[in-house]
Design an enzyme around this catalytic site. Structure first.
Site, PDB file in Angstrom:
ATOM      1  CG  HIS A   1      -0.262   0.158   2.539  1.00  0.00           C
ATOM      2  ND1 HIS A   1      -0.027   1.382   3.127  1.00  0.00           N
ATOM      3  CD2 HIS A   1       0.242  -0.774   3.397  1.00  0.00           C
ATOM      4  CE1 HIS A   1       0.575   1.201   4.296  1.00  0.00           C
ATOM      5  NE2 HIS A   1       0.759  -0.105   4.476  1.00  0.00           N
TER       6      HIS A   1
ATOM      7  CB  CYS B   1       2.481  -3.136   5.171  1.00  0.00           C
ATOM      8  SG  CYS B   1       0.961  -3.614   6.020  1.00  0.00           S
TER       9      CYS B   1
END
Length: 418
Positions: free
Chosen positions: A320, A338
């Protein structure tokens, strides 16, 4: 004297024999054909039911028919208690009538009709039988919809809403067809709110493959009194080949489409100073994506809005955008696990991501496993995978879902990365 007596004796004997023959001829002459040769009486038609008349606990998917020997059938019907006829059809010679659809659970069905035999002798088609009533009914669903296009690492997942005891019986009811032919196998993974079976090809799918799943589950005995609730199907296709190569030590992420590098992004991976923020190594699978997504990781952050979020595992790993880490993307790994990109790069990658795309992460100290969510299929070697089929000659043990023990959580986050 002696000679004359002999003549007399033979004469008398001859007379007696002649008289007996005459009497026999008279008796024979007086008899008629009807006295000695009565024609056999015609037999009525013989009727055979499957299942037998008055049978109970009949499977709703068992063969059901009526057959006549030495005759033909007329106007045969099988009806439910409401009088609705069951679909069925006679054979070409009109000697058998066979049901052509599954029956209901716990229903009494009644036969009617006529069998006609020799000399037009008739017999009624009659009687009834009752199907079984399950203790419970188990539903299932498939995660890939009809007509969907998916990535080359997508497994077929059949998720049941309860535990399946007789997995072998259920697996026999699952049929996968592919064009072109593809080597693959079912594997039963640890229950997740019910049993689940995954079908995975040995290697990534060939792009353009057409796939169909036909799960004939209605009426299947799941064991422990449970039966299948309904049949399910899915027909889908495999899209282009797109593989994300994510090497944590390089601080970069490449997107390779049909063998060509289309993106080479500077990124930041998990910091790795604690187990909880290590980006897991192994083949992840894209499972969903959101233009806007609220992320939480208590006590570090809660309901933080992130853009262009592509989920790659159920342990919270996403690819992301994160503007807070753009200063170190390409040079340091500082996130909470992430894969962070700049907003521009994340926006470029986002529309290309497809459910089922593989994301191959390498270079970290903890491997992706069952502890990280439901799609870890590609972390299991092929021989082990095949052993997880309920029909394997030597079934293997279910893959452990024991979670990795996290390190103590500090009071404050060490980095802004998510």
């Amino acid at each position: 004297m002696t000679r004359r007596s002999a003549r007399q004796i033979w004469g008398r004997a001859f007379a007696i024999v002649t008289a007996l023959l005459a009497t026999l001829a008279l008796l024979v002459g007086c008899s008629t054909k009807s006295d000695t040769e009565q024609p056999p009486e015609a037999k009525g038609p013989q009727i055979v039911y499957e299942p037998a008349a008055d049978a109970d606990d009949v499977s709703p998917i068992a063969p059901v028919s009526v057959r006549v020997e030495d005759g033909t059938l007329r106007d045969v019907t099988l009806t439910n208690p409401a009088g609705k006829p069951v679909k069925g059809a006679p054979s070409a010679d009109l000697t058998t009538w066979t049901v052509g659809e599954p029956l209901g659970y716990g229903v009494t069905y009644t036969w009617s009709g006529t069998a006609v035999g020799a000399e037009n002798k008739t017999a009624p088609i009659e009687g009834s039988f009752t199907t079984l009533t399950p203790d419970s009914r188990t539903s299932a669903n498939i995660q890939i919809a009809d007509g969907q296009e998916v990535g080359i690492a997508a497994s077929i997942i059949v998720q049941f809403d309860a535990h399946v005891e007789d997995k072998a019986a259920v697996e026999k009811a699952l049929t996968v067809k592919t064009d072109p032919p593809t080597v693959g196998s079912w594997a039963w993974l640890p229950d997740d709110n019910g049993s689940r079976a995954h079908w995975r090809p040995q290697n990534y799918w060939v792009p353009g493959t057409k796939v169909s799943l036909d799960a004939k589950l209605y009426g299947v005995n799941y064991g422990d009194g449970a039966y299948g609730d309904s049949d399910i199907t899915s027909n889908f296709s495999i899209g282009r080949s797109q593989i994300v190569k994510a090497s944590a030590p390089s601080h970069r992420m490449q997107v390779i489409r049909d063998g060509e590098v289309v993106f080479d992004f500077a990124v930041s991976y998990g910091d790795g100073n604690e187990d909880r923020n290590v980006t897991r190594s192994g083949v992840h699978v894209v499972s969903e994506k959101h233009e806007d997504f609220l992320m939480s990781n208590p006590p570090f952050y809660e309901n933080v809005r992130e853009r262009w979020a592509v989920r790659i595992s159920n342990n919270g790993e996403f690819i992301h955008a994160n503007p807070e880490t753009t200063g170190v993307q390409g040079s340091s790994n500082v996130t909470n696990g992430c894969i962070n990109l700049s907003p521009e790069d994340a926006a470029a990658y986002f529309p290309t991501a497809l459910y089922g795309d593989p994301v191959e992460v390498t270079g970290t100290r903890i491997d992706l496993s069952a502890a990280d969510g439901d799609i870890y299929d590609w972390t299991i070697d092929w021989e082990t995978w095949k052993s997880l089929s309920a029909l394997a000659e030597k079934p293997g043990s279910p893959v452990s879902a024991t979670a990795v023990k996290p390190a103590p959580i500090p009071a404050q986050p060490s980095t802004p990365g998510r």
